[in-house]
Design a protein around this motif. Structure first.
Motif, PDB file in Angstrom:
ATOM      1  N   GLY A 130     -13.661 -23.414   7.532  1.00 26.87           N
ATOM      2  CA  GLY A 130     -12.575 -22.456   7.347  1.00 26.87           C
ATOM      3  C   GLY A 130     -11.514 -22.612   8.428  1.00 26.87           C
ATOM      4  O   GLY A 130     -11.728 -23.293   9.425  1.00 26.87           O
ATOM      5  N   TYR A 173     -10.323 -20.377   3.599  1.00 24.28           N
ATOM      6  CA  TYR A 173     -10.986 -21.635   3.276  1.00 24.28           C
ATOM      7  C   TYR A 173     -10.169 -22.407   2.250  1.00 24.28           C
ATOM      8  O   TYR A 173      -9.614 -21.828   1.316  1.00 24.28           O
ATOM      9  CB  TYR A 173     -12.378 -21.376   2.700  1.00 24.28           C
ATOM     10  N   LEU A 199     -14.059 -26.800   0.366  1.00 26.53           N
ATOM     11  CA  LEU A 199     -15.309 -26.046   0.399  1.00 26.53           C
ATOM     12  C   LEU A 199     -16.166 -26.361  -0.831  1.00 26.53           C
ATOM     13  O   LEU A 199     -17.386 -26.514  -0.733  1.00 26.53           O
ATOM     14  CB  LEU A 199     -15.010 -24.551   0.486  1.00 26.53           C
TER      15      LEU A 199
END
Lengths: 233, 233
Positions: free
Chosen positions: A64, A70, A75
DNA sequence: CATTGTGAACTTGTTCACAGCT
DNA sequence: AGCTGTGAACAAGTTCACAATG
Protein backbone atom coordinates in the motif's frame (compact mmCIF):
# COMPACT_ATOMS: atom_id res chain seq x y z
CA UNK A 1 18.75 -19.18 10.19
CA UNK A 2 17.46 -15.96 8.66
CA UNK A 3 14.61 -15.44 6.22
CA UNK A 4 15.95 -16.48 2.82
CA UNK A 5 14.47 -14.67 -0.18
CA UNK A 6 11.40 -16.57 -1.36
CA UNK A 7 11.04 -18.38 1.93
CA UNK A 8 7.54 -18.94 3.29
CA UNK A 9 6.70 -16.05 5.55
CA UNK A 10 3.93 -18.08 7.00
CA UNK A 11 0.53 -16.60 6.60
CA UNK A 12 -2.10 -17.34 9.27
CA UNK A 13 -4.88 -19.73 8.19
CA UNK A 14 -7.50 -17.14 8.97
CA UNK A 15 -5.81 -14.72 6.61
CA UNK A 16 -5.48 -17.29 3.82
CA UNK A 17 -9.20 -18.00 4.10
CA UNK A 18 -9.94 -14.33 3.48
CA UNK A 19 -7.56 -13.70 0.60
CA UNK A 20 -9.98 -15.16 -1.98
CA UNK A 21 -12.63 -12.72 -0.80
CA UNK A 22 -10.27 -9.78 -1.15
CA UNK A 23 -9.28 -11.00 -4.57
CA UNK A 24 -12.88 -11.16 -5.69
CA UNK A 25 -13.54 -7.64 -4.42
CA UNK A 26 -10.43 -6.36 -6.20
CA UNK A 27 -11.48 -7.95 -9.48
CA UNK A 28 -14.85 -6.24 -9.15
CA UNK A 29 -13.07 -2.91 -8.63
CA UNK A 30 -10.96 -3.52 -11.71
CA UNK A 31 -14.12 -4.25 -13.68
CA UNK A 32 -15.54 -0.97 -12.41
CA UNK A 33 -12.48 0.90 -13.64
CA UNK A 34 -11.21 1.76 -10.16
CA UNK A 35 -7.48 1.41 -9.77
CA UNK A 36 -6.71 2.69 -6.29
CA UNK A 37 -8.61 1.72 -3.17
CA UNK A 38 -8.32 2.50 0.54
CA UNK A 39 -8.33 -0.25 3.15
CA UNK A 40 -11.60 1.22 4.37
CA UNK A 41 -13.38 0.83 1.05
CA UNK A 42 -11.90 -2.56 0.24
CA UNK A 43 -12.82 -3.83 3.69
CA UNK A 44 -16.38 -2.64 3.16
CA UNK A 45 -16.57 -4.52 -0.12
CA UNK A 46 -15.12 -7.66 1.44
CA UNK A 47 -17.30 -7.56 4.53
CA UNK A 48 -14.47 -7.17 7.05
CA UNK A 49 -13.04 -4.33 9.15
CA UNK A 50 -10.36 -2.12 7.68
CA UNK A 51 -7.94 -2.77 10.51
CA UNK A 52 -8.25 -6.52 10.00
CA UNK A 53 -7.78 -6.14 6.29
CA UNK A 54 -4.58 -4.16 6.79
CA UNK A 55 -3.26 -6.74 9.22
CA UNK A 56 -4.02 -9.48 6.70
CA UNK A 57 -2.29 -7.63 3.89
CA UNK A 58 0.68 -6.88 6.09
CA UNK A 59 1.44 -10.60 6.06
CA UNK A 60 1.97 -10.46 2.31
CA UNK A 61 4.27 -7.47 2.54
CA UNK A 62 3.76 -3.75 2.15
CA UNK A 63 1.93 -3.08 -1.05
CA UNK A 64 0.00 0.00 0.00
CA UNK A 65 0.92 3.66 -0.20
CA UNK A 66 0.37 5.68 2.97
CA UNK A 67 -2.00 8.54 2.53
CA UNK A 68 -3.26 7.03 -0.72
CA UNK A 69 -4.30 3.39 -0.59
CA UNK A 70 -3.63 0.22 -2.56
CA UNK A 71 -3.05 -0.16 -6.26
CA UNK A 72 -5.85 -2.48 -7.29
CA UNK A 73 -3.97 -4.24 -10.09
CA UNK A 74 -0.81 -4.69 -8.07
CA UNK A 75 -2.62 -6.05 -5.02
CA UNK A 76 -4.69 -8.42 -7.17
CA UNK A 77 -1.53 -9.83 -8.70
CA UNK A 78 0.12 -10.14 -5.34
CA UNK A 79 -2.77 -12.04 -3.80
CA UNK A 80 -3.21 -14.23 -6.87
CA UNK A 81 0.47 -15.10 -6.72
CA UNK A 82 0.25 -15.91 -3.04
CA UNK A 83 -2.71 -18.21 -3.66
CA UNK A 84 -0.88 -19.91 -6.50
CA UNK A 85 -3.27 -18.68 -9.15
CA UNK A 86 -0.77 -17.63 -11.81
CA UNK A 87 -1.75 -20.73 -13.70
CA UNK A 88 -5.04 -22.62 -13.67
CA UNK A 89 -5.45 -25.72 -11.53
CA UNK A 90 -7.00 -28.87 -12.94
CA UNK A 91 -10.09 -30.12 -11.14
CA UNK A 92 -11.68 -33.56 -11.24
CA UNK A 93 -15.28 -33.89 -10.13
CA UNK A 94 -16.14 -37.33 -8.81
CA UNK A 95 -19.75 -38.46 -8.62
CA UNK A 96 -22.12 -37.43 -11.38
CA UNK A 97 -25.38 -37.18 -9.42
CA UNK A 98 -27.43 -34.03 -9.08
CA UNK A 99 -24.71 -32.09 -7.40
CA UNK A 100 -21.92 -33.38 -9.65
CA UNK A 101 -23.92 -32.28 -12.67
CA UNK A 102 -24.51 -28.84 -11.27
CA UNK A 103 -20.83 -28.44 -10.38
CA UNK A 104 -19.75 -29.59 -13.84
CA UNK A 105 -21.95 -26.91 -15.38
CA UNK A 106 -20.96 -24.20 -12.88
CA UNK A 107 -19.27 -21.36 -14.69
CA UNK A 108 -17.80 -19.79 -11.56
CA UNK A 109 -14.70 -21.98 -11.54
CA UNK A 110 -13.19 -21.00 -14.88
CA UNK A 111 -13.05 -17.31 -14.06
CA UNK A 112 -11.30 -17.92 -10.79
CA UNK A 113 -8.37 -20.09 -11.64
CA UNK A 114 -9.82 -23.55 -12.05
CA UNK A 115 -10.39 -25.77 -15.04
CA UNK A 116 -12.75 -28.69 -14.61
CA UNK A 117 -10.85 -31.23 -16.64
CA UNK A 118 -12.26 -34.57 -15.61
CA UNK A 119 -15.65 -35.90 -14.65
CA UNK A 120 -15.51 -39.25 -12.93
CA UNK A 121 -18.09 -41.85 -11.97
CA UNK A 122 -18.02 -45.55 -11.27
CA UNK A 123 -21.36 -46.39 -12.87
CA UNK A 124 -20.73 -48.00 -16.31
CA UNK A 125 -24.04 -46.50 -17.42
CA UNK A 126 -22.72 -43.03 -16.76
CA UNK A 127 -19.15 -43.52 -17.97
CA UNK A 128 -18.91 -42.39 -21.58
CA UNK A 129 -21.80 -39.95 -21.42
CA UNK A 130 -21.06 -36.31 -22.11
CA UNK A 131 -21.84 -33.70 -19.46
CA UNK A 132 -21.16 -30.01 -19.98
CA UNK A 133 -18.89 -30.88 -22.89
CA UNK A 134 -16.78 -33.45 -21.05
CA UNK A 135 -16.89 -37.22 -21.37
CA UNK A 136 -17.32 -38.99 -18.04
CA UNK A 137 -14.51 -41.44 -17.28
CA UNK A 138 -13.86 -44.16 -14.69
CA UNK A 139 -11.24 -44.21 -11.94
CA UNK A 140 -8.80 -46.41 -13.79
CA UNK A 141 -8.74 -44.01 -16.69
CA UNK A 142 -8.34 -41.04 -14.34
CA UNK A 143 -5.43 -42.76 -12.65
CA UNK A 144 -3.65 -42.89 -15.99
CA UNK A 145 -4.19 -39.28 -16.98
CA UNK A 146 -4.17 -37.46 -13.64
CA UNK A 147 -1.16 -35.23 -13.31
CA UNK A 148 0.44 -33.56 -10.34
CA UNK A 149 -1.48 -30.83 -8.54
CA UNK A 150 -4.90 -32.16 -9.39
CA UNK A 151 -7.69 -31.01 -7.09
CA UNK A 152 -10.47 -33.52 -6.46
CA UNK A 153 -14.06 -32.58 -5.76
CA UNK A 154 -16.05 -35.39 -4.16
CA UNK A 155 -19.76 -35.19 -4.93
CA UNK A 156 -20.69 -38.81 -4.30
CA UNK A 157 -23.08 -40.19 -1.69
CA UNK A 158 -21.41 -40.36 1.74
CA UNK A 159 -21.20 -44.15 1.59
CA UNK A 160 -18.81 -43.94 -1.37
CA UNK A 161 -16.85 -40.89 -0.29
CA UNK A 162 -14.18 -42.55 1.85
CA UNK A 163 -13.45 -45.11 -0.83
CA UNK A 164 -13.15 -42.37 -3.43
CA UNK A 165 -10.85 -40.40 -1.15
CA UNK A 166 -8.65 -43.46 -0.70
CA UNK A 167 -8.38 -43.97 -4.43
CA UNK A 168 -7.64 -40.31 -5.04
CA UNK A 169 -4.93 -40.07 -2.41
CA UNK A 170 -3.44 -43.30 -3.72
CA UNK A 171 -3.05 -41.65 -7.10
CA UNK A 172 -1.29 -38.69 -5.50
CA UNK A 173 -4.08 -36.16 -5.00
CA UNK A 174 -3.30 -33.87 -2.07
CA UNK A 175 -6.25 -31.48 -2.14
CA UNK A 176 -9.86 -32.55 -1.75
CA UNK A 177 -13.07 -30.58 -1.60
CA UNK A 178 -15.66 -32.85 -0.01
CA UNK A 179 -19.37 -32.31 -0.55
CA UNK A 180 -20.38 -35.64 0.96
CA UNK A 181 -21.76 -35.27 4.48
CA UNK A 182 -19.15 -37.39 6.22
CA UNK A 183 -15.70 -37.12 7.77
CA UNK A 184 -12.88 -38.25 5.51
CA UNK A 185 -9.85 -40.06 6.84
CA UNK A 186 -6.80 -39.10 4.78
CA UNK A 187 -3.03 -39.52 5.10
CA UNK A 188 -1.01 -36.69 6.51
CA UNK A 189 -0.18 -34.01 3.98
CA UNK A 190 -3.54 -34.26 2.24
CA UNK A 191 -5.70 -31.20 2.70
CA UNK A 192 -9.45 -31.69 2.91
CA UNK A 193 -12.00 -28.92 2.94
CA UNK A 194 -15.64 -29.75 3.34
CA UNK A 195 -18.85 -28.15 2.24
CA UNK A 196 -21.76 -29.55 4.19
CA UNK A 197 -25.09 -27.99 3.34
CA UNK A 198 -27.10 -29.56 6.13
CA UNK A 199 -24.45 -28.55 8.66
CA UNK A 200 -24.65 -24.94 7.52
CA UNK A 201 -28.42 -25.01 7.84
CA UNK A 202 -28.17 -26.51 11.31
CA UNK A 203 -25.87 -23.72 12.40
CA UNK A 204 -28.42 -21.24 11.04
CA UNK A 205 -31.17 -23.12 12.89
CA UNK A 206 -29.27 -22.64 16.13
CA UNK A 207 -29.11 -18.90 15.64
CA UNK A 208 -32.70 -18.78 14.42
CA UNK A 209 -33.81 -20.52 17.60
CA UNK A 210 -31.66 -18.31 19.77
CA UNK A 211 -33.05 -15.21 18.06
CA UNK A 212 -36.51 -16.46 18.80
CA UNK A 213 -35.74 -16.95 22.48
CA UNK A 214 -34.23 -13.49 22.61
CA UNK A 215 -37.39 -12.07 21.10
CA UNK A 216 -39.32 -13.80 23.84
CA UNK A 217 -37.04 -12.25 26.42
CA UNK A 218 -37.38 -8.87 24.75
CA UNK A 219 -41.17 -9.12 24.68
CA UNK A 220 -41.19 -10.08 28.32
CA UNK A 221 -39.09 -7.03 29.06
CA UNK A 222 -41.26 -4.80 26.91
CA UNK A 223 -38.40 -3.93 24.59
CA UNK A 224 -40.17 -5.22 21.52
CA UNK A 225 -41.65 -1.94 20.38
CA UNK A 226 -38.26 -0.27 20.51
CA UNK A 227 -36.72 -3.03 18.43
CA UNK A 228 -39.41 -2.80 15.79
CA UNK A 229 -38.97 0.94 15.61
CA UNK A 230 -35.25 0.49 15.18
CA UNK A 231 -35.68 -2.14 12.47
CA UNK A 232 -37.89 0.32 10.57
CA UNK A 233 -34.91 2.64 10.62
CA UNK B 1 -28.18 -12.05 38.33
CA UNK B 2 -27.85 -15.81 38.45
CA UNK B 3 -28.40 -18.35 35.70
CA UNK B 4 -32.16 -18.80 35.41
CA UNK B 5 -33.36 -22.23 34.31
CA UNK B 6 -33.59 -22.28 30.52
CA UNK B 7 -31.32 -19.27 30.18
CA UNK B 8 -28.80 -19.22 27.36
CA UNK B 9 -25.59 -20.63 28.77
CA UNK B 10 -23.80 -19.20 25.78
CA UNK B 11 -22.08 -21.71 23.64
CA UNK B 12 -18.94 -20.63 21.74
CA UNK B 13 -19.38 -20.25 17.97
CA UNK B 14 -16.66 -22.78 17.31
CA UNK B 15 -18.56 -25.33 19.37
CA UNK B 16 -21.89 -24.63 17.66
CA UNK B 17 -20.22 -25.19 14.31
CA UNK B 18 -19.11 -28.66 15.40
CA UNK B 19 -22.36 -29.82 17.00
CA UNK B 20 -23.88 -30.84 13.65
CA UNK B 21 -20.87 -33.04 12.98
CA UNK B 22 -21.22 -34.73 16.34
CA UNK B 23 -24.90 -35.22 15.71
CA UNK B 24 -24.23 -36.88 12.38
CA UNK B 25 -21.69 -39.20 13.96
CA UNK B 26 -24.11 -40.08 16.75
CA UNK B 27 -26.88 -40.87 14.27
CA UNK B 28 -24.48 -43.19 12.45
CA UNK B 29 -23.70 -44.94 15.74
CA UNK B 30 -27.40 -45.34 16.43
CA UNK B 31 -27.87 -46.84 12.98
CA UNK B 32 -25.04 -49.25 13.77
CA UNK B 33 -26.78 -50.32 16.96
CA UNK B 34 -24.18 -48.80 19.29
CA UNK B 35 -25.68 -47.07 22.30
CA UNK B 36 -22.75 -46.01 24.43
CA UNK B 37 -19.64 -44.28 23.12
CA UNK B 38 -16.48 -42.87 24.66
CA UNK B 39 -15.27 -39.37 23.86
CA UNK B 40 -12.27 -40.99 22.23
CA UNK B 41 -14.35 -43.00 19.76
CA UNK B 42 -16.83 -40.26 19.03
CA UNK B 43 -14.02 -37.78 18.47
CA UNK B 44 -12.44 -40.20 16.02
CA UNK B 45 -15.71 -40.48 14.11
CA UNK B 46 -16.14 -36.71 14.07
CA UNK B 47 -12.57 -35.94 13.06
CA UNK B 48 -11.64 -33.98 16.19
CA UNK B 49 -9.59 -34.63 19.33
CA UNK B 50 -11.26 -36.23 22.30
CA UNK B 51 -10.26 -33.45 24.64
CA UNK B 52 -11.83 -30.86 22.37
CA UNK B 53 -14.97 -32.93 22.05
CA UNK B 54 -15.33 -33.14 25.82
CA UNK B 55 -14.81 -29.41 26.18
CA UNK B 56 -17.50 -28.80 23.55
CA UNK B 57 -19.96 -31.12 25.25
CA UNK B 58 -19.22 -29.57 28.62
CA UNK B 59 -20.90 -26.40 27.32
CA UNK B 60 -24.17 -28.29 26.94
CA UNK B 61 -23.98 -29.76 30.42
CA UNK B 62 -22.77 -33.05 31.84
CA UNK B 63 -24.32 -35.86 29.90
CA UNK B 64 -21.50 -38.39 30.13
CA UNK B 65 -20.81 -41.05 32.72
CA UNK B 66 -17.25 -41.19 34.04
CA UNK B 67 -15.53 -44.46 33.36
CA UNK B 68 -18.20 -45.37 30.83
CA UNK B 69 -18.89 -42.79 28.14
CA UNK B 70 -21.91 -41.11 26.60
CA UNK B 71 -25.35 -42.52 26.01
CA UNK B 72 -25.74 -42.15 22.25
CA UNK B 73 -29.51 -41.59 22.23
CA UNK B 74 -29.45 -39.13 25.09
CA UNK B 75 -26.59 -37.11 23.64
CA UNK B 76 -28.23 -37.03 20.20
CA UNK B 77 -31.40 -35.63 21.70
CA UNK B 78 -29.50 -33.11 23.74
CA UNK B 79 -27.57 -31.79 20.74
CA UNK B 80 -30.65 -31.79 18.51
CA UNK B 81 -32.50 -29.80 21.14
CA UNK B 82 -29.64 -27.35 21.44
CA UNK B 83 -29.61 -26.84 17.67
CA UNK B 84 -33.36 -26.35 17.63
CA UNK B 85 -34.03 -29.47 15.60
CA UNK B 86 -37.00 -30.82 17.56
CA UNK B 87 -39.16 -29.65 14.70
CA UNK B 88 -38.29 -29.24 11.03
CA UNK B 89 -37.41 -25.85 9.62
CA UNK B 90 -38.91 -24.60 6.38
CA UNK B 91 -36.45 -23.72 3.64
CA UNK B 92 -36.97 -21.58 0.55
CA UNK B 93 -34.53 -21.97 -2.31
CA UNK B 94 -34.21 -18.86 -4.45
CA UNK B 95 -32.78 -19.09 -7.95
CA UNK B 96 -33.60 -22.11 -10.06
CA UNK B 97 -30.46 -22.39 -12.13
CA UNK B 98 -28.15 -25.41 -12.13
CA UNK B 99 -27.37 -25.16 -8.49
CA UNK B 100 -30.93 -24.37 -7.41
CA UNK B 101 -32.13 -27.44 -9.26
CA UNK B 102 -29.55 -29.65 -7.61
CA UNK B 103 -30.35 -28.27 -4.16
CA UNK B 104 -34.09 -28.76 -4.71
CA UNK B 105 -33.44 -32.41 -5.53
CA UNK B 106 -30.92 -32.93 -2.73
CA UNK B 107 -32.21 -35.53 -0.31
CA UNK B 108 -29.79 -34.69 2.47
CA UNK B 109 -31.92 -31.90 3.92
CA UNK B 110 -35.03 -33.88 4.84
CA UNK B 111 -33.16 -36.32 7.04
CA UNK B 112 -31.48 -33.57 8.96
CA UNK B 113 -34.27 -31.35 10.07
CA UNK B 114 -35.10 -29.28 7.00
CA UNK B 115 -38.05 -29.25 4.66
CA UNK B 116 -37.61 -27.52 1.32
CA UNK B 117 -41.00 -25.91 1.09
CA UNK B 118 -40.65 -23.18 -1.53
CA UNK B 119 -38.76 -22.81 -4.77
CA UNK B 120 -38.54 -19.23 -5.94
CA UNK B 121 -37.44 -17.55 -9.15
CA UNK B 122 -38.12 -14.24 -10.84
CA UNK B 123 -38.20 -15.51 -14.42
CA UNK B 124 -41.86 -15.78 -15.57
CA UNK B 125 -40.76 -18.65 -17.80
CA UNK B 126 -39.65 -20.61 -14.75
CA UNK B 127 -42.45 -19.65 -12.37
CA UNK B 128 -45.15 -22.30 -12.47
CA UNK B 129 -42.86 -25.12 -13.59
CA UNK B 130 -42.54 -28.10 -11.28
CA UNK B 131 -39.14 -29.08 -9.94
CA UNK B 132 -38.64 -32.03 -7.62
CA UNK B 133 -42.35 -32.08 -6.92
CA UNK B 134 -42.67 -28.40 -6.04
CA UNK B 135 -44.13 -25.61 -8.12
CA UNK B 136 -41.81 -22.64 -8.57
CA UNK B 137 -43.30 -19.38 -7.31
CA UNK B 138 -42.39 -15.69 -7.53
CA UNK B 139 -41.35 -13.36 -4.74
CA UNK B 140 -44.72 -11.74 -4.30
CA UNK B 141 -46.31 -15.11 -3.74
CA UNK B 142 -43.56 -16.12 -1.31
CA UNK B 143 -44.08 -12.90 0.63
CA UNK B 144 -47.67 -13.91 1.22
CA UNK B 145 -47.05 -17.46 2.37
CA UNK B 146 -43.68 -17.18 4.14
CA UNK B 147 -44.05 -17.74 7.86
CA UNK B 148 -41.76 -17.05 10.76
CA UNK B 149 -38.49 -18.93 11.03
CA UNK B 150 -38.07 -19.45 7.32
CA UNK B 151 -34.52 -20.13 6.17
CA UNK B 152 -33.58 -18.76 2.74
CA UNK B 153 -31.04 -20.35 0.43
CA UNK B 154 -29.76 -17.99 -2.24
CA UNK B 155 -28.64 -19.78 -5.38
CA UNK B 156 -28.90 -16.92 -7.85
CA UNK B 157 -26.12 -15.31 -9.87
CA UNK B 158 -24.12 -12.86 -7.75
CA UNK B 159 -25.61 -9.87 -9.56
CA UNK B 160 -29.07 -10.73 -8.21
CA UNK B 161 -28.05 -11.92 -4.76
CA UNK B 162 -28.09 -8.61 -2.88
CA UNK B 163 -31.49 -7.73 -4.25
CA UNK B 164 -32.84 -11.12 -3.24
CA UNK B 165 -31.34 -10.74 0.22
CA UNK B 166 -33.01 -7.34 0.57
CA UNK B 167 -36.38 -8.75 -0.38
CA UNK B 168 -36.00 -11.70 1.94
CA UNK B 169 -34.99 -9.64 4.96
CA UNK B 170 -37.83 -7.25 4.22
CA UNK B 171 -40.24 -10.15 4.54
CA UNK B 172 -38.75 -11.08 7.89
CA UNK B 173 -36.19 -13.76 7.02
CA UNK B 174 -33.36 -13.82 9.55
CA UNK B 175 -31.25 -16.75 8.32
CA UNK B 176 -29.65 -16.91 4.90
CA UNK B 177 -27.39 -19.47 3.31
CA UNK B 178 -25.67 -17.75 0.40
CA UNK B 179 -24.23 -19.70 -2.51
CA UNK B 180 -23.66 -16.65 -4.68
CA UNK B 181 -20.00 -15.59 -4.75
CA UNK B 182 -20.47 -12.15 -3.26
CA UNK B 183 -20.67 -10.40 0.10
CA UNK B 184 -24.20 -9.71 1.29
CA UNK B 185 -25.11 -6.58 3.19
CA UNK B 186 -27.87 -7.35 5.69
CA UNK B 187 -29.47 -5.58 8.65
CA UNK B 188 -28.30 -6.40 12.13
CA UNK B 189 -29.86 -9.54 13.53
CA UNK B 190 -29.84 -11.37 10.21
CA UNK B 191 -27.42 -14.29 10.10
CA UNK B 192 -25.71 -15.06 6.83
CA UNK B 193 -23.58 -18.10 6.15
CA UNK B 194 -21.88 -18.49 2.82
CA UNK B 195 -20.78 -21.39 0.74
CA UNK B 196 -18.33 -20.30 -1.90
CA UNK B 197 -16.97 -23.05 -4.05
CA UNK B 198 -14.28 -21.08 -5.81
CA UNK B 199 -13.06 -19.68 -2.50
CA UNK B 200 -12.70 -23.18 -1.09
CA UNK B 201 -10.74 -24.24 -4.16
CA UNK B 202 -8.49 -21.20 -3.87
CA UNK B 203 -7.69 -22.08 -0.28
CA UNK B 204 -6.82 -25.58 -1.43
CA UNK B 205 -4.69 -24.10 -4.20
CA UNK B 206 -2.72 -22.16 -1.61
CA UNK B 207 -1.94 -25.31 0.32
CA UNK B 208 -1.27 -27.25 -2.86
CA UNK B 209 1.28 -24.66 -3.89
CA UNK B 210 2.82 -24.55 -0.45
CA UNK B 211 3.09 -28.34 -0.40
CA UNK B 212 4.88 -28.16 -3.68
CA UNK B 213 7.37 -25.62 -2.41
CA UNK B 214 7.96 -27.70 0.67
CA UNK B 215 8.70 -30.70 -1.52
CA UNK B 216 11.24 -28.58 -3.32
CA UNK B 217 12.82 -27.60 -0.03
CA UNK B 218 12.82 -31.21 1.12
CA UNK B 219 14.46 -32.36 -2.09
CA UNK B 220 17.10 -29.67 -1.73
CA UNK B 221 17.79 -30.89 1.78
CA UNK B 222 17.80 -34.55 0.73
CA UNK B 223 14.88 -35.39 2.99
CA UNK B 224 12.74 -36.64 0.16
CA UNK B 225 13.57 -40.34 0.49
CA UNK B 226 12.67 -40.31 4.17
CA UNK B 227 9.34 -38.69 3.43
CA UNK B 228 8.49 -41.21 0.74
CA UNK B 229 9.36 -44.07 3.06
CA UNK B 230 7.18 -42.56 5.73
CA UNK B 231 4.28 -42.07 3.33
CA UNK B 232 4.51 -45.76 2.43
CA UNK B 233 4.08 -46.48 6.16
C1' DC C 1 -9.79 -47.79 37.04
C1' DA C 2 -11.27 -46.09 32.72
C1' DT C 3 -13.21 -42.11 31.40
C1' DT C 4 -15.39 -37.64 32.06
C1' DG C 5 -15.15 -32.66 33.19
C1' DT C 6 -12.40 -28.55 33.90
C1' DG C 7 -9.07 -24.94 35.48
C1' DA C 8 -4.78 -23.35 33.72
C1' DA C 9 -1.39 -22.81 30.04
C1' DC C 10 -0.89 -21.94 25.59
C1' DT C 11 -1.91 -20.65 20.82
C1' DT C 12 -4.33 -18.22 17.42
C1' DG C 13 -7.02 -14.46 15.92
C1' DT C 14 -8.97 -9.70 16.43
C1' DT C 15 -9.05 -4.99 17.85
C1' DC C 16 -6.90 -0.83 19.37
C1' DA C 17 -3.91 3.00 19.38
C1' DC C 18 -0.69 5.33 17.26
C1' DA C 19 3.83 5.79 14.94
C1' DG C 20 5.53 6.23 10.26
C1' DC C 21 5.17 7.62 5.38
C1' DT C 22 4.04 9.99 1.31
C1' DA D 1 -3.64 15.54 5.97
C1' DG D 2 -4.67 11.10 5.25
C1' DC D 3 -3.92 6.50 5.16
C1' DT D 4 -0.97 2.47 5.90
C1' DG D 5 1.59 -0.72 8.90
C1' DT D 6 2.33 -2.69 13.39
C1' DG D 7 3.31 -3.53 18.36
C1' DA D 8 0.58 -4.16 22.32
C1' DA D 9 -3.80 -5.35 24.55
C1' DC D 10 -7.48 -8.21 24.33
C1' DA D 11 -10.56 -12.15 23.12
C1' DA D 12 -11.46 -16.69 21.40
C1' DG D 13 -10.17 -21.26 20.81
C1' DT D 14 -7.30 -25.33 21.73
C1' DT D 15 -4.49 -28.37 24.37
C1' DC D 16 -2.76 -30.09 28.67
C1' DA D 17 -2.70 -32.09 33.08
C1' DC D 18 -5.16 -33.96 36.45
C1' DA D 19 -8.87 -34.06 39.89
C1' DA D 20 -13.44 -36.09 40.23
C1' DT D 21 -16.34 -40.07 39.99
C1' DG D 22 -19.55 -43.73 38.71
Amino acid sequence: MTQAPGTRRDIPDATVARLPVYLRALRALTAAGIDVVSSEDLAQAAGVRSTGLRKDLSHLGSYGVRGVGYDVARLSDEIARELGLQHDWAVAIVGMGNLGHALAAYSGFATRGFKVRWLVDEDPEVIGTVIAGLTVIGFDELAMVAGDGLIAVIATPPTAAQDVADQMTRMGVRSILNFAPCVLQVPEGVEVRKVDLATELQILAFHEQRGRDEDDDAARLGVHAARVAEAAR
